[in-house]
Scaffold this motif. Structure first.
Motif, short mmCIF file in Angstrom:
data_model
loop_
_atom_site.label_atom_id
_atom_site.label_comp_id
_atom_site.label_asym_id
_atom_site.label_seq_id
_atom_site.Cartn_x
_atom_site.Cartn_y
_atom_site.Cartn_z
N LEU A 175 -30.99 -51.49 -27.94
CA LEU A 175 -31.07 -49.89 -28.07
C LEU A 175 -32.54 -49.52 -27.40
O LEU A 175 -32.49 -48.43 -27.03
N LYS A 176 -33.64 -50.29 -27.72
CA LYS A 176 -34.85 -49.97 -27.14
C LYS A 176 -34.90 -50.04 -25.81
O LYS A 176 -35.29 -49.24 -24.86
N PHE A 177 -34.09 -50.96 -24.93
CA PHE A 177 -33.97 -51.05 -23.57
C PHE A 177 -33.29 -49.75 -23.21
O PHE A 177 -33.65 -49.14 -22.13
N LYS A 178 -32.13 -49.28 -23.53
CA LYS A 178 -31.41 -48.28 -23.29
C LYS A 178 -32.33 -47.03 -23.34
O LYS A 178 -32.24 -46.14 -22.30
N PHE A 179 -33.01 -46.82 -24.70
CA PHE A 179 -33.79 -45.71 -24.75
C PHE A 179 -35.01 -45.70 -23.75
O PHE A 179 -35.27 -44.50 -23.01
N LEU A 180 -35.52 -46.88 -23.17
CA LEU A 180 -36.44 -46.93 -22.66
C LEU A 180 -36.21 -46.41 -20.98
O LEU A 180 -36.79 -45.68 -20.25
N LEU A 181 -34.90 -46.75 -20.59
CA LEU A 181 -34.34 -46.28 -19.22
C LEU A 181 -34.14 -44.59 -19.27
O LEU A 181 -34.43 -44.12 -18.23
N TRP A 182 -33.66 -44.37 -20.44
CA TRP A 182 -33.34 -42.74 -20.59
C TRP A 182 -34.91 -41.94 -20.41
O TRP A 182 -34.87 -41.05 -19.93
N VAL A 183 -36.00 -42.51 -21.16
CA VAL A 183 -37.13 -42.22 -20.97
C VAL A 183 -37.63 -42.16 -19.70
O VAL A 183 -38.40 -41.08 -19.32
N LEU A 184 -37.42 -43.09 -19.17
CA LEU A 184 -37.87 -43.25 -17.50
C LEU A 184 -37.53 -41.89 -16.92
O LEU A 184 -37.96 -41.57 -15.94
N THR A 185 -36.07 -41.55 -16.95
CA THR A 185 -35.65 -40.51 -16.30
C THR A 185 -36.44 -39.10 -16.80
O THR A 185 -36.95 -38.40 -15.74
N LYS A 186 -36.63 -39.25 -18.06
CA LYS A 186 -37.58 -37.96 -18.34
C LYS A 186 -38.97 -37.95 -17.72
O LYS A 186 -39.42 -36.85 -17.46
N LEU A 187 -39.69 -38.87 -17.60
CA LEU A 187 -41.17 -39.21 -17.21
C LEU A 187 -41.09 -38.89 -15.75
O LEU A 187 -41.82 -38.08 -15.22
N LEU A 188 -39.88 -39.34 -15.00
CA LEU A 188 -39.76 -39.23 -13.45
C LEU A 188 -39.64 -37.60 -13.39
O LEU A 188 -40.41 -37.02 -12.45
N GLN A 189 -38.95 -36.75 -14.16
CA GLN A 189 -38.43 -35.65 -13.94
C GLN A 189 -39.74 -34.57 -14.24
O GLN A 189 -40.21 -33.87 -13.38
N ARG A 190 -40.31 -35.13 -15.25
CA ARG A 190 -41.80 -34.32 -15.60
C ARG A 190 -42.90 -34.66 -14.60
O ARG A 190 -43.62 -33.60 -14.30
N ALA A 191 -43.00 -35.70 -13.91
CA ALA A 191 -43.81 -36.01 -12.80
C ALA A 191 -43.44 -34.98 -11.89
O ALA A 191 -44.53 -34.35 -10.89
#
Length: 126
Positions: A2-18
């Protein structure tokens, strides 16, 4: 896992914010079309689409990525992707064969450049 899946989802959000908050990042992705995925050898992962100056992702695996980063398992993927010393962690994972990269290496290098925008800005003090 679950941590891995969550981290990949967060990566999307971080890229969108950048892209939204950093004009240089927005310029970097403008005109780019790329599909890549980050996954485990067992098939858990997420694929990312960069198109029209935006990043989106979907849980699962695609059959037609420009490149794929495959981790031996979710725990090693999480450890590598969340490491403070990102580049060193990636190199170590490649060396230990905890990570394999397949596909277009020119696009992998472009993505490496994109991830630089996720780093805190380094302002020099005088």
């Amino acid at each position: 896992m679950l941590k891995f899946k969550f981290l990949l989802w967060v990566l999307t959000k971080l890229l969108q914010r950048a892209i939204r908050n950093n004009p240089e990042c927005a310029k970097y992705v403008r005109g780019k079309r790329l599909i890549f995925q980050i996954r485990t050898i067992g098939g858990v992962g997420r694929y990312f689409t960069i198109e029209n100056g935006a990043v989106n992702s979907v849980a699962g695996i695609t059959k037609t990525p420009n490149f794929t980063m495959s981790f031996r398992d979710a725990a090693r993927g999480f450890a590598t992707l969340s490491a403070k010393d990102g580049k060193e962690a990636f190199l170590a994972a490649l060396h230990k064969e905890d990570l394999t990269i397949s596909g277009d290496f020119v696009e992998v290098m472009w993505f490496q450049g994109l991830t630089e925008y996720l780093q805190p800005s380094k302002k020099q003090e005088h």
